[in-house]
Design an enzyme around this catalytic site. Structure first.
Site, PDB file in Angstrom:
ATOM      1  N   GLU A 150       0.795  -1.304  -0.139  1.00 19.58           N
ATOM      2  CA  GLU A 150      -0.059   0.034  -0.089  1.00 19.58           C
ATOM      3  C   GLU A 150       0.826   1.289   0.000  1.00 19.58           C
ATOM      4  O   GLU A 150       1.946   1.345   0.710  1.00 19.58           O
ATOM      5  CB  GLU A 150      -1.007   0.073   1.320  1.00 19.58           C
ATOM      6  CG  GLU A 150      -1.552   0.942   1.641  1.00 19.58           C
ATOM      7  CD  GLU A 150      -2.684   1.333   0.279  1.00 19.58           C
ATOM      8  OE1 GLU A 150      -3.421   0.311   0.124  1.00 19.58           O
ATOM      9  OE2 GLU A 150      -2.774   2.458  -0.057  1.00 19.58           O
ATOM     10  N   LEU A 152      -0.500   4.515   0.267  1.00 21.55           N
ATOM     11  CA  LEU A 152      -1.046   5.738   0.786  1.00 21.55           C
ATOM     12  C   LEU A 152      -0.415   6.489   1.577  1.00 21.55           C
ATOM     13  O   LEU A 152       0.428   6.328   2.389  1.00 21.55           O
ATOM     14  CB  LEU A 152      -2.481   5.290   1.510  1.00 21.55           C
ATOM     15  CG  LEU A 152      -2.309   4.686   2.743  1.00 21.55           C
ATOM     16  CD1 LEU A 152      -2.091   5.643   3.980  1.00 21.55           C
ATOM     17  CD2 LEU A 152      -3.664   4.093   2.870  1.00 21.55           C
ATOM     18  N   GLU A 154      -0.442   9.698   4.343  1.00 23.45           N
ATOM     19  CA  GLU A 154      -1.574  10.356   5.519  1.00 23.45           C
ATOM     20  C   GLU A 154      -2.103  11.591   4.784  1.00 23.45           C
ATOM     21  O   GLU A 154      -1.211  12.417   3.959  1.00 23.45           O
ATOM     22  CB  GLU A 154      -0.827  10.396   6.731  1.00 23.45           C
ATOM     23  CG  GLU A 154      -0.390   9.282   7.226  1.00 23.45           C
ATOM     24  CD  GLU A 154       0.092   9.118   8.833  1.00 23.45           C
ATOM     25  OE1 GLU A 154      -0.244  10.116   9.325  1.00 23.45           O
ATOM     26  OE2 GLU A 154       0.452   8.137   9.204  1.00 23.45           O
ATOM     27  N   CYS A 262       6.018   5.977   8.637  1.00 23.86           N
ATOM     28  CA  CYS A 262       6.602   5.090   7.677  1.00 23.86           C
ATOM     29  C   CYS A 262       8.101   5.362   7.350  1.00 23.86           C
ATOM     30  O   CYS A 262       8.895   4.319   7.672  1.00 23.86           O
ATOM     31  CB  CYS A 262       5.795   5.168   6.355  1.00 23.86           C
ATOM     32  SG  CYS A 262       4.107   4.637   6.716  1.00 23.86           S
ATOM     33  N   LYS A 325       3.488  16.129   9.523  1.00 23.78           N
ATOM     34  CA  LYS A 325       3.233  16.829   8.316  1.00 23.78           C
ATOM     35  C   LYS A 325       1.730  17.629   8.537  1.00 23.78           C
ATOM     36  O   LYS A 325       0.978  17.053   9.451  1.00 23.78           O
ATOM     37  CB  LYS A 325       3.288  16.071   7.211  1.00 23.78           C
ATOM     38  CG  LYS A 325       2.178  14.795   6.982  1.00 23.78           C
ATOM     39  CD  LYS A 325       2.384  14.313   5.637  1.00 23.78           C
ATOM     40  CE  LYS A 325       1.368  13.267   5.308  1.00 23.78           C
ATOM     41  NZ  LYS A 325       1.276  12.708   3.934  1.00 23.78           N
ATOM     42  N   ARG A 332       4.154  10.317  15.418  1.00 25.20           N
ATOM     43  CA  ARG A 332       4.929   9.440  15.327  1.00 25.20           C
ATOM     44  C   ARG A 332       5.844   9.992  14.731  1.00 25.20           C
ATOM     45  O   ARG A 332       6.333  10.489  13.639  1.00 25.20           O
ATOM     46  CB  ARG A 332       4.512   8.191  14.772  1.00 25.20           C
ATOM     47  CG  ARG A 332       3.691   7.263  15.676  1.00 25.20           C
ATOM     48  CD  ARG A 332       3.191   6.017  14.633  1.00 25.20           C
ATOM     49  NE  ARG A 332       2.239   6.528  13.781  1.00 25.20           N
ATOM     50  CZ  ARG A 332       1.868   5.646  12.756  1.00 25.20           C
ATOM     51  NH1 ARG A 332       2.029   4.278  12.833  1.00 25.20           N
ATOM     52  NH2 ARG A 332       1.154   6.160  11.454  1.00 25.20           N
TER      53      ARG A 332
HETATM   54  C1  UDX Z   1       4.874   8.118   3.040  1.00 27.13           C
HETATM   55  C2  UDX Z   1       4.719   7.912   1.558  1.00 27.13           C
HETATM   56  O1  UDX Z   1       4.830   9.081   0.930  1.00 27.13           O
HETATM   57  C3  UDX Z   1       3.720   6.823   1.143  1.00 27.13           C
HETATM   58  O2  UDX Z   1       3.878   6.502  -0.292  1.00 27.13           O
HETATM   59  C4  UDX Z   1       3.748   5.654   2.132  1.00 27.13           C
HETATM   60  O3  UDX Z   1       2.729   4.577   1.876  1.00 27.13           O
HETATM   61  C5  UDX Z   1       3.710   6.067   3.536  1.00 27.13           C
HETATM   62  O4  UDX Z   1       4.962   6.738   3.806  1.00 27.13           O
HETATM   63  P1  UDX Z   1       3.643   9.438   4.698  1.00 27.13           P
HETATM   64  O5  UDX Z   1       4.399   9.214   5.793  1.00 27.13           O
HETATM   65  O6  UDX Z   1       2.102   9.800   5.009  1.00 27.13           O
HETATM   66  O7  UDX Z   1       3.798   8.771   3.489  1.00 27.13           O
HETATM   67  O8  UDX Z   1       4.113  11.120   4.669  1.00 27.13           O
HETATM   68  P2  UDX Z   1       4.806  11.825   3.061  1.00 27.13           P
HETATM   69  O9  UDX Z   1       4.029  12.644   2.727  1.00 27.13           O
HETATM   70  O10 UDX Z   1       5.592  10.921   2.413  1.00 27.13           O
HETATM   71  O11 UDX Z   1       5.955  12.834   4.079  1.00 27.13           O
HETATM   72  C6  UDX Z   1       6.934  12.088   4.781  1.00 27.13           C
HETATM   73  C7  UDX Z   1       7.576  13.200   5.516  1.00 27.13           C
HETATM   74  O12 UDX Z   1       8.492  13.816   4.731  1.00 27.13           O
HETATM   75  C8  UDX Z   1       6.712  14.192   6.302  1.00 27.13           C
HETATM   76  O13 UDX Z   1       7.377  14.535   7.625  1.00 27.13           O
HETATM   77  C9  UDX Z   1       7.022  15.528   5.559  1.00 27.13           C
HETATM   78  O14 UDX Z   1       7.008  16.709   6.074  1.00 27.13           O
HETATM   79  C10 UDX Z   1       8.393  15.180   5.017  1.00 27.13           C
HETATM   80  N1  UDX Z   1       8.864  15.972   3.702  1.00 27.13           N
HETATM   81  C11 UDX Z   1       8.140  15.366   2.476  1.00 27.13           C
HETATM   82  C12 UDX Z   1       9.796  16.824   3.634  1.00 27.13           C
HETATM   83  O15 UDX Z   1      10.384  17.080   4.653  1.00 27.13           O
HETATM   84  N2  UDX Z   1      10.213  17.248   2.203  1.00 27.13           N
HETATM   85  C13 UDX Z   1       9.395  16.956   1.217  1.00 27.13           C
HETATM   86  O16 UDX Z   1       9.637  17.422   0.115  1.00 27.13           O
HETATM   87  C14 UDX Z   1       8.312  16.239   1.465  1.00 27.13           C
END
Ligand code: UDX
Length: 439
Positions: A150, A152, A154, A262, A325, A332
């Protein structure tokens, strides 16, 4: 006859998956060992914040297609069983804790009917699916197991589940693939790319994708360090390299780095697994990705000391954001919360504001002060730290806020605020990876 589906584990992934699959017209039963979670979901309530999920869940429960239970007996008639339980980092190492996955399989194997298909969705160390399949066939030779990672995000969980940018299925035979094609018939009709893989490749796709994303973020944060040293501006650099379609502009937002349930644990578990496989060296770079990421937090703390004083005791620090985010109440491994905790531990009087995550954050760190009132957070602050880029923070009027704080110093840990507007209102603005224009 439409397939009957069960979803084991109703956390972030499972609750979203259950509601979305139900919305495709299938009968779905969600199973969780936590009775309070099941009771809440059965009432159409989601125990965490995720845009659109609660509305969808309530709607699906009202149709009668979606139900929840704590009993594995309830899944006896289902044809497809999705395993969606968590695989957190173990307490004493880098590896993933497989307790929940293993116990889900042990619980379902003896009760499911012959011909049914177990489908793992949890993020697991490569090799898990083959091990679980062998165990399943030992207990229940008529059943089968496939893997379907998966992806997805958040904050976009419902849309990502209903409209994924690809579907990856790890199978050992055509029948398993055909069953999954029936589950995802709507996506296939819409042209969603379908990738058939073997079991290990399907498990690896997930951790490879997350490792790539983490690497991209740490790459731009490494460039931010260089920009600081050389007097450049990482936001301009990111924009310029992002125009190259081979690089792409997404995930190049420099700042305090990645957190959440994640990316951090997935890259660590991947390193641990590579070492077990005798391929440690292949993933050594992820160690650097991890340390660049953690260093960004320290760089914010260094800036606070530089701008206030080495001694932070008693200084009021306003922290905007606790979630890892925006559009999430998940704290977490949140870089924002980690910075707040460290500054608090250094003796500062920290007040944290977050529109959604203040509750979960205060459960985790009861010693920190949280408020839902942004004015209370900012009043008499000697420095303001913008650490989670909620839309509401971009809509703040820097002129109005200036009248609340004691000293107008801002550190934009996400490079998301309009620096010139804040400067024009008389703020001294610092940001990671950008040269100070008003020292
Ligand atoms: C991530 C993956 O994107 C997703 O495909 C997987 O299924 C689960 O892990 P998620 O944990 O929801 O998803 O968050 P994501 O949007 O990927 O952001 C992860 C972290 O990176 C956040 O803390 C965000 O603030 C940070 N981030 C993201 C940055 O610091 N810079 C960026 O350019 C993008």
């Amino acid at each position: 006859m439409a397939l009957k589906i069960s979803v084991i584990g109703t956390g972030y992934l499972g609750a979203t998956h259950a509601a979305c699959i139900s919305s495709l017209g299938f009968d779905v039963i969600g199973i969780d060992t936590d009775p309070s979670k099941v009771a809440l979901l059965q009432k159409g309530k989601v125990p965490f914040f995720e845009p659109d999920l609660e509305e969808l869940l309530a709607k699906e429960i009202a149709t009668g297609r979606l139900t929840f239970s704590t009993s594995f007996d309830a899944i006896k008639d289902a044809d497809v069983h999705f395993i969606c339980v968590g695989t957190p980092q173990v307490k004493d190492g880098l590896a993933a804790d497989m307790t929940y996955v293993n116990s889900a399989l042990e619980a379902l194997a003896p009760v499911i009917k012959a011909g049914s298909l177990v489908v793992g969705k949890s993020t697991v160390p490569v090799g898990t699916a083959a091990r679980l399949r062998a165990r399943l066939l030992e207990v229940n030779p008529g059943a089968d197991l496939a893997w379907n990672p998966e992806f997805l995000r958040e904050g976009f969980a419902v849309d990502d589940t209903l409209n994924p940018n690809r579907l990856v299925v790890g199978v050992t035979n055509d029948r398993a693939e055909d069953i999954l094609k029936e589950v995802y018939a709507k996506n296939l009709a819409n042209g969603t790319p379908w990738v058939r893989a073997d079991l290990p490749t399907s498990e690896l796709v997930k951790v490879a994708a997350n490792s790539f994303l983490a690497t991209k973020i740490s790459f731009i944060n490494a460039m931010a360090e260089i920009c600081e040293a050389a007097g450049g501006d990482v936001t301009v650099l990111a924009k310029a390299i992002g125009y190259d379609p081979r690089i792409g502009s997404r995930f190049l937002q420099a700042g305090i780095g990645f957190g959440g349930g994640c990316l951090p644990k997935d890259i660590r578990a991947f390193m641990a697994r590579a070492e077990e496989l005798g391929a440690k060296q292949a993933l050594e770079f992820l160690r650097e990705v991890d340390s660049i990421n953690l260093r960004a937090r320290q760089r914010v703390i260094d800036l606070v000391r530089k701008d206030l004083s080495e001694d932070l005791i008693g200084k009021k620090v306003a922290v905007l954001g606790a979630a890892f985010k925006p559009d999430s109440d998940d704290v977490r491994d949140s870089p924002a919360l980690d910075i707040a905790v460290q500054i608090h531990a250094a003796g500062a009087s920290v007040v944290v504001h977050d529109p959604k995550a203040a509750g979960p954050a205060s459960k985790r760190f009861p010693a920190l002060k949280f408020t839902d009132d942004i004015e209370e957070c900012l009043r008499d602050a000697e420095i303001v730290l913008h650490l989670t880029e909620w839309k509401m923070y971009r809509e703040l009027d820097p002129g109005v806020i200036k009248s609340l704080v004691k000293r107008a110093i801002l550190i934009d840990g996400r490079n998301a605020l309009d620096r010139s507007a804040w400067q024009a209102a008389g703020w001294r603005v610092r940001a990671l990876g950008r040269t100070d224009t008003n020292r």
